[in-house]
Design an enzyme around this catalytic site. Sequence first.
Site, PDB file in Angstrom:
ATOM      1  N   ASP A 144      -2.185   5.854  -6.219  1.00 43.12           N
ATOM      2  CA  ASP A 144      -2.331   5.020  -5.028  1.00 43.12           C
ATOM      3  C   ASP A 144      -2.521   3.564  -5.421  1.00 43.12           C
ATOM      4  O   ASP A 144      -3.334   3.257  -6.303  1.00 43.12           O
ATOM      5  CB  ASP A 144      -3.535   5.524  -4.222  1.00 43.12           C
ATOM      6  CG  ASP A 144      -3.748   4.754  -2.937  1.00 43.12           C
ATOM      7  OD1 ASP A 144      -2.761   4.338  -2.315  1.00 43.12           O
ATOM      8  OD2 ASP A 144      -4.917   4.572  -2.551  1.00 43.12           O
ATOM      9  N   ASP A 162       0.843  -1.190   0.000  1.00 37.77           N
ATOM     10  CA  ASP A 162       0.000   0.000   0.000  1.00 37.77           C
ATOM     11  C   ASP A 162       0.880   1.243   0.000  1.00 37.77           C
ATOM     12  O   ASP A 162       1.599   1.507   0.963  1.00 37.77           O
ATOM     13  CB  ASP A 162      -0.920   0.004   1.214  1.00 37.77           C
ATOM     14  CG  ASP A 162      -1.988   1.089   1.140  1.00 37.77           C
ATOM     15  OD1 ASP A 162      -2.006   1.832   0.140  1.00 37.77           O
ATOM     16  OD2 ASP A 162      -2.798   1.202   2.065  1.00 37.77           O
TER      17      ASP A 162
END
Length: 478
Positions: free
Chosen positions: A352, A146
């Site tokens: 992201d 992440d």
Amino acid sequence: MNFPFFFSFFLFLVSFYFITANGVCEFQQKKVFKLQMLQRKHQVGPKGCILPESRKEKGAIILEMKDRGYCSERRINWNRKVQKQLMLDNLRVRLMQNRIRTKVSSHGLEQSSDIQIPLASGINLETLNYIVTLGLGNQNMTVIIDTGSDLTWVQCDPCLSCYNQQGPVFNPSNSSSYKSLPCNSSTCQNLQLTTGNTEACESSNPSSCNYAVNYGDGSYTDGELGVEHVSFGGSSVSNFVFGCGRNNKGLFGGVSGLMGLGRSNLSLISQTNTTFGGVFSYCLPTTENGASGSLVIGNESSVFKNLTPIAYTSMVSNPQLSNFYILNLTGIDVGGVALEDASFGNGGVLIDSGTVITRLAPSVYNALKTEFLKQFSGYPFAPGLSILDTCFNLTGIEEVSIPNLSMHFEDNVDLNVDAAGILYMVKDDTSQVCLALASLADENDMAIIGNYQQRNQRVIYDAKQSKIGFAVEECSFT
């Protein structure tokens, strides 16, 4: 024979030249795409899927990446899964936007270093997140990558309250190299500054440094900070700071925890900066059966398999949002037609790995949708689902011609979205296939480039030089 006519006809035939790769035919400003490429093939928990591999090559570490949703030991109801993952992806984006608003509205530059993205942003049960395996002490841990989080954490024994994960949780007592960080350590003090966790040393065991994170959906994780050897691809890094989670509950799936690839000094990239130079990259695979991608830690471009040259765009400097990766989006083309919007060129788009579906400002999304519908015509409509409002019934159709989609960034850098990142299969019978982008709730919200639109691209993050690169690549670990 009429030679001019023959020559004109020859040029016309040449214009139909196309390149076939991965079931995609490129034709002028459209791509002929086989819908079976979007259909999900279930894998029944092979070992290689639970524990992706890693290797060292030319000074870089290469970790195999798998899509978490396709490595389950049980059959998955894909239609139900899609509904859940879209709902959770929407929740993630809302939480991120709320956090951004809070930080931006403070206007306090003296607090700019105090920004911390939630530890588990993007951890969604059965969603399109990607997993890798790392060694922690003498144990292998499978974690979700992440870029929107900083601290790496795993579930730990003794686990007072933990969710079910595949494989054993980390046991510090079985490692001679594990150490718990004390409250008076500089690392613990930095944790308090970056997370705002003022209760790090106010527990029943004040000698240890504790972290605690609560989420808007009711999920949470808390435990203690520790240091351990972390290894991947035959390389080892000592004194790696990570979270040893003792209480974890919520939408974390069956993985061990999270690998934080954000920009703070607690992230894995910052902690390994001396060894790998603050550079990492990934290539996110599609959902084809057996597909895998790679996470490369280190600045060694010779190990990439990019089909086009790497083009770098500068990251946007924003002291209040210093842990995000922010780019300047200067334009979008749909089928070669440039969209017009006043927001282009003003910065403020996140990239992201944890968000699935790209979100655009309402005005930009509406312009994109309108142009897409002009060029993707003749197909019957289907009801929308959750954040996806532009859907089609493609039952009985094997392939479609879809417009190219290109995003343009500062420094004349383009992200040409792979055909597999333009349409989203809601139902496997192709009765509901949607445009794989969505609108933000507010014109002032920050746009996000999700992982669905990053597939089959080599995306290079260079935190030291403050730049991000893109290159087309057919993702593969081998």
